[in-house]
Design an enzyme around this catalytic site. Sequence first.
Site, PDB file in Angstrom:
ATOM      1  N   LYS A   1     -29.179  16.990  -8.543  1.00 20.52           N
ATOM      2  CA  LYS A   1     -28.054  17.169  -7.608  1.00 20.52           C
ATOM      3  C   LYS A   1     -28.545  17.108  -6.160  1.00 20.52           C
ATOM      4  O   LYS A   1     -27.982  16.387  -5.332  1.00 20.52           O
ATOM      5  CB  LYS A   1     -27.383  18.526  -7.860  1.00 20.52           C
ATOM      6  CG  LYS A   1     -26.393  18.919  -6.770  1.00 20.52           C
ATOM      7  CD  LYS A   1     -25.756  20.279  -7.026  1.00 20.52           C
ATOM      8  CE  LYS A   1     -26.517  21.464  -6.518  1.00 20.52           C
ATOM      9  NZ  LYS A   1     -26.357  21.795  -5.095  1.00 20.52           N
ATOM     10  N   ASN A   2     -29.576  17.878  -5.869  1.00 19.97           N
ATOM     11  CA  ASN A   2     -29.980  17.998  -4.465  1.00 19.97           C
ATOM     12  C   ASN A   2     -30.763  16.795  -3.953  1.00 19.97           C
ATOM     13  O   ASN A   2     -31.138  16.752  -2.777  1.00 19.97           O
ATOM     14  CB  ASN A   2     -30.735  19.310  -4.233  1.00 19.97           C
ATOM     15  CG  ASN A   2     -29.772  20.500  -4.274  1.00 19.97           C
ATOM     16  OD1 ASN A   2     -28.551  20.324  -4.200  1.00 19.97           O
ATOM     17  ND2 ASN A   2     -30.310  21.698  -4.415  1.00 19.97           N
TER      18      ASN A   2
ATOM     19  N   ARG B   1     -21.984  22.251   0.578  1.00 21.02           N
ATOM     20  CA  ARG B   1     -22.922  22.301   1.696  1.00 21.02           C
ATOM     21  C   ARG B   1     -23.445  20.918   2.071  1.00 21.02           C
ATOM     22  O   ARG B   1     -23.633  20.600   3.248  1.00 21.02           O
ATOM     23  CB  ARG B   1     -24.089  23.225   1.309  1.00 21.02           C
ATOM     24  CG  ARG B   1     -25.244  23.280   2.283  1.00 21.02           C
ATOM     25  CD  ARG B   1     -24.925  24.138   3.471  1.00 21.02           C
ATOM     26  NE  ARG B   1     -26.030  24.197   4.415  1.00 21.02           N
ATOM     27  CZ  ARG B   1     -25.987  24.870   5.551  1.00 21.02           C
ATOM     28  NH1 ARG B   1     -24.916  25.558   5.882  1.00 21.02           N
ATOM     29  NH2 ARG B   1     -27.016  24.879   6.374  1.00 21.02           N
TER      30      ARG B   1
ATOM     31  N   CYS C   1     -22.061  27.152  -1.962  1.00 19.37           N
ATOM     32  CA  CYS C   1     -22.188  28.455  -2.597  1.00 19.37           C
ATOM     33  C   CYS C   1     -22.334  29.534  -1.539  1.00 19.37           C
ATOM     34  O   CYS C   1     -22.995  29.335  -0.519  1.00 19.37           O
ATOM     35  CB  CYS C   1     -23.414  28.461  -3.511  1.00 19.37           C
ATOM     36  SG  CYS C   1     -23.195  27.442  -4.968  1.00 19.37           S
TER      37      CYS C   1
ATOM     38  N   ARG D   1     -25.329  30.980   6.013  1.00 16.94           N
ATOM     39  CA  ARG D   1     -25.512  29.527   5.972  1.00 16.94           C
ATOM     40  C   ARG D   1     -25.093  28.837   7.282  1.00 16.94           C
ATOM     41  O   ARG D   1     -24.185  27.995   7.312  1.00 16.94           O
ATOM     42  CB  ARG D   1     -24.817  28.912   4.752  1.00 16.94           C
ATOM     43  CG  ARG D   1     -25.318  29.565   3.473  1.00 16.94           C
ATOM     44  CD  ARG D   1     -25.025  28.765   2.244  1.00 16.94           C
ATOM     45  NE  ARG D   1     -26.001  27.702   2.008  1.00 16.94           N
ATOM     46  CZ  ARG D   1     -25.990  26.930   0.935  1.00 16.94           C
ATOM     47  NH1 ARG D   1     -25.072  27.060   0.033  1.00 16.94           N
ATOM     48  NH2 ARG D   1     -26.919  25.999   0.799  1.00 16.94           N
TER      49      ARG D   1
ATOM     50  N   ASP E   1     -33.595  28.670  -6.026  1.00 13.55           N
ATOM     51  CA  ASP E   1     -32.574  28.230  -6.982  1.00 13.55           C
ATOM     52  C   ASP E   1     -32.908  28.613  -8.426  1.00 13.55           C
ATOM     53  O   ASP E   1     -32.073  28.475  -9.323  1.00 13.55           O
ATOM     54  CB  ASP E   1     -32.366  26.706  -6.893  1.00 13.55           C
ATOM     55  CG  ASP E   1     -31.705  26.298  -5.582  1.00 13.55           C
ATOM     56  OD1 ASP E   1     -31.116  27.164  -4.912  1.00 13.55           O
ATOM     57  OD2 ASP E   1     -31.790  25.107  -5.222  1.00 13.55           O
TER      58      ASP E   1
ATOM     59  N   ILE F   1     -35.289  33.567   0.961  1.00 15.00           N
ATOM     60  CA  ILE F   1     -34.643  32.405   1.608  1.00 15.00           C
ATOM     61  C   ILE F   1     -33.210  32.728   2.042  1.00 15.00           C
ATOM     62  O   ILE F   1     -32.820  32.445   3.174  1.00 15.00           O
ATOM     63  CB  ILE F   1     -34.631  31.171   0.666  1.00 15.00           C
ATOM     64  CG1 ILE F   1     -36.038  30.877   0.123  1.00 15.00           C
ATOM     65  CG2 ILE F   1     -34.039  29.949   1.381  1.00 15.00           C
ATOM     66  CD1 ILE F   1     -37.051  30.412   1.129  1.00 15.00           C
TER      67      ILE F   1
ATOM     68  N   ARG G   1     -20.288  22.207 -10.891  1.00 12.44           N
ATOM     69  CA  ARG G   1     -20.703  21.607  -9.620  1.00 12.44           C
ATOM     70  C   ARG G   1     -22.079  20.965  -9.743  1.00 12.44           C
ATOM     71  O   ARG G   1     -22.359  19.963  -9.088  1.00 12.44           O
ATOM     72  CB  ARG G   1     -20.802  22.678  -8.526  1.00 12.44           C
ATOM     73  CG  ARG G   1     -19.473  23.114  -7.979  1.00 12.44           C
ATOM     74  CD  ARG G   1     -19.669  23.988  -6.775  1.00 12.44           C
ATOM     75  NE  ARG G   1     -20.522  23.314  -5.806  1.00 12.44           N
ATOM     76  CZ  ARG G   1     -21.131  23.896  -4.802  1.00 12.44           C
ATOM     77  NH1 ARG G   1     -20.996  25.187  -4.609  1.00 12.44           N
ATOM     78  NH2 ARG G   1     -21.881  23.204  -3.976  1.00 12.44           N
TER      79      ARG G   1
HETATM   80  N1  EPU Z   1     -30.788  28.141   8.019  1.00 10.89           N
HETATM   81  C1  EPU Z   1     -30.464  28.529   9.281  1.00 10.89           C
HETATM   82  N2  EPU Z   1     -29.902  27.602  10.121  1.00 10.89           N
HETATM   83  C2  EPU Z   1     -29.648  26.345   9.723  1.00 10.89           C
HETATM   84  C3  EPU Z   1     -29.988  25.934   8.425  1.00 10.89           C
HETATM   85  C4  EPU Z   1     -30.564  26.869   7.583  1.00 10.89           C
HETATM   86  O1  EPU Z   1     -30.671  29.677   9.659  1.00 10.89           O
HETATM   87  O2  EPU Z   1     -29.130  25.575  10.544  1.00 10.89           O
HETATM   88  C5  EPU Z   1     -31.393  29.124   7.095  1.00 10.89           C
HETATM   89  C6  EPU Z   1     -30.526  29.389   5.865  1.00 10.89           C
HETATM   90  O3  EPU Z   1     -29.515  30.325   6.146  1.00 10.89           O
HETATM   91  C7  EPU Z   1     -31.551  29.884   4.890  1.00 10.89           C
HETATM   92  C8  EPU Z   1     -32.793  29.059   5.240  1.00 10.89           C
HETATM   93  O4  EPU Z   1     -32.572  28.562   6.547  1.00 10.89           O
HETATM   94  O5  EPU Z   1     -31.816  31.241   5.119  1.00 10.89           O
HETATM   95  C9  EPU Z   1     -33.072  27.895   4.338  1.00 10.89           C
HETATM   96  O6  EPU Z   1     -31.890  27.153   4.114  1.00 10.89           O
HETATM   97  P1  EPU Z   1     -31.869  25.595   3.898  1.00 10.89           P
HETATM   98  O7  EPU Z   1     -31.251  24.971   5.073  1.00 10.89           O
HETATM   99  O8  EPU Z   1     -33.224  25.115   3.473  1.00 10.89           O
HETATM  100  O9  EPU Z   1     -30.879  25.480   2.680  1.00 10.89           O
HETATM  101  P2  EPU Z   1     -29.892  24.304   2.474  1.00 10.89           P
HETATM  102  O10 EPU Z   1     -30.502  23.067   2.976  1.00 10.89           O
HETATM  103  O11 EPU Z   1     -28.546  24.702   2.952  1.00 10.89           O
HETATM  104  C10 EPU Z   1     -30.759  23.495   0.147  1.00 10.89           C
HETATM  105  C11 EPU Z   1     -30.159  23.353  -1.205  1.00 10.89           C
HETATM  106  C12 EPU Z   1     -29.935  24.727  -1.801  1.00 10.89           C
HETATM  107  C13 EPU Z   1     -31.272  25.445  -1.876  1.00 10.89           C
HETATM  108  C14 EPU Z   1     -31.904  25.512  -0.484  1.00 10.89           C
HETATM  109  C15 EPU Z   1     -33.281  26.121  -0.465  1.00 10.89           C
HETATM  110  C16 EPU Z   1     -28.879  21.335  -1.001  1.00 10.89           C
HETATM  111  C17 EPU Z   1     -27.542  20.697  -0.951  1.00 10.89           C
HETATM  112  N3  EPU Z   1     -28.896  22.657  -1.106  1.00 10.89           N
HETATM  113  O12 EPU Z   1     -29.806  24.244   0.904  1.00 10.89           O
HETATM  114  O13 EPU Z   1     -29.440  24.512  -3.101  1.00 10.89           O
HETATM  115  O14 EPU Z   1     -31.075  26.750  -2.354  1.00 10.89           O
HETATM  116  O15 EPU Z   1     -31.999  24.177   0.060  1.00 10.89           O
HETATM  117  O16 EPU Z   1     -34.139  25.443  -1.317  1.00 10.89           O
HETATM  118  O17 EPU Z   1     -29.907  20.669  -0.987  1.00 10.89           O
HETATM  119  C18 EPU Z   1     -28.140  24.952  -5.006  1.00 10.89           C
HETATM  120  O18 EPU Z   1     -28.406  23.810  -5.379  1.00 10.89           O
HETATM  121  O19 EPU Z   1     -27.580  25.799  -5.742  1.00 10.89           O
HETATM  122  C19 EPU Z   1     -28.489  25.342  -3.650  1.00 10.89           C
HETATM  123  C20 EPU Z   1     -27.946  26.389  -3.048  1.00 10.89           C
END
Ligand code: EPU
Length: 431
Positions: free
Chosen positions: A29-30, A100, A124, A129, A317, A339, A410
Amino acid sequence: MESKREVFVVRGTAGKRTLQGSIPVYGAKNAVLKAFAASVLFEDGMTLQNVPAIEDVHRITELLEKSGAQVSFDKKRTYTVLAGKKFDTNLDTTLAKRFRASVVLTGPILARYKKVSFPHPGGCVLGGRPIDVFLSAYEALGVKIVHKSDRYFLTAPKGLQGAIINFRVQSVTGTETIMMAATLAKGVTVLKNAAMEPEIVELANYLNQSGAKIEGAGTPTITITGVKSLRTNNVSYVTMPDRIEAGSFIILASLLGKDVTVTHCEPLHMESLLQHLSMMGVDLTIGKDFVRVRGNAKTKLTSIDVKTHEYPGFPTDIQAPMMIALTQAAGESTVFETIFEDRLRYVESLKIMGADVTTMNPLQVIVRGPRSLRGKELESPDLRAGLAYLIAAGVAEGESIIGMVYNIDRGYEKIEDRLSAIGFSIQRKIL
Ligand code: EPU
C-alpha cells in the site's frame, strides 16, 4: 458505507495452533499509493503492476480521475494512468480528506502544473499528523502558500527552484513528496534528514529509470538534480511486496501457526521484526522471498521490549500486531511508541479481552503474559490496529465480532479469503 454494518466474525482457537499452508503477500500500500501520485509527473502515462485491490487504491484512482487523469484497469492488478495537459489542480476535498497519501499528490502536481490546492489530508487517526514539513520544504523551493478556508493554495508560476532542505523530522510521505517535486525543479535539491524506508528507494529507482536524477535514496541525504520532463517510455512500475502485511502474517503464524509459509515477501525489509521474533523464541526459516514459521503445543514465547523507530528500526505499523504476540509471551514486555503520539489507544480493547496491559503514559505500556484472551465485539480503530484485533480474536477463546471493516479494507485485500485459506476462522457478514 458502514450503515449496513459490515463485520468480520472470527472464531478463536484459544491459543491452539491450527494454521497451515502458505499465504502470499500482495503489493505494498505505502509504495503503490506514491507510485500513483508519481504518475502525474509523466507526460506519456504510466503502467502500474501488482497493484493490490484495497480501498486506498480506489480512493487515489478516484482522486486522479476527478482531476481529469485517465485511469484504466487493464487486467488483473494492472492500471494505467495518463495525466494530460488538462488537469484540475484543485484536489477534491472529500476524497483527499479520506487518506493521508493524498498529500503526496501535491508534489508531482506542483512540479508539473506549477500550482495545486488541497485540504488538510485525512487518514488513520494516530495523533495530530501535521504537514508543516511539506509546507516549509515547499517554501524553500520557492512556492507561495496561502491557507484559507481550511484549504492550502500553492503556486510557483516560474516553476520550482532547487534548494537545500533540512527536514525537522524524518517523514516518509514528506520525503517522497518533496523528492518527486524536486525532480522537475530548476537546479539541485538536497534533502537532509530524509526518511530511509524501502518504499522511498523503490520510488526513486523508478523515477530514475524514467529520466530523473536522484542519488542517495535509502540514506539520510538525497540529492536531486532537476530535469525538464519525465517519460516512462513504457517501462512499468511493479509494486514491491508489502512488508507490513508480510510482518503481520508472520506474527499471526508465530501465535497460531503449525506450519505456515508467508510467500512473495522481501525478508530483507523485515530484519528488525524477524530479529525480535527470533529472540522471543519463534521458529523461523528465512528464505530469499519467503518466511516459514513452525510451532507446536510446546512452543513457548518469551517477553521482549519493543521500541518503534524509523526504518530500519522496528516499524510503528507493526507495533499493534506485535502487541498481541506480547500478550502471549511469558514475562513482562514493554512497548514504546516513538513515531505517533496517539497510537496505543487500541490497547483498551485488548484489556477488555483479558490482556494484562498497563498504560504508563500515552507512549508506553507494560504487557504481562501469557494471558488467555476472550472473544469480544470490537470496532477497528485504524488499519493496523484493526488487523491486530483480528489476530487477537484468532488467539482468543470464543467468537469475536470486529466492526468498522473499512479500516481494514483500506490496506488489506480480501483479508478474510486469504486468512481462511490457511485455516483461520473468519467470515465477512452484514449484521
Ligand atoms: N510529522 C510532522 N510534520 C509533518 C509530517 C510528519 O510533525 O509535516 C511527524 C508525524 O506526526 C509523525 C512523524 O513525523 O510523528 C513521522 O510521520 P511520517 O510523516 O513519517 O508519517 P506519514 O508519512 O504520514 C507514513 C505511512 C504510515 C506510517 C508512517 C511511519 C504512508 C501513506 N503512510 O505516514 O503508514 O505509519 O509513514 O512509518 O506512507 C499505515 O500504513 O497504516 C500508516 C499509518
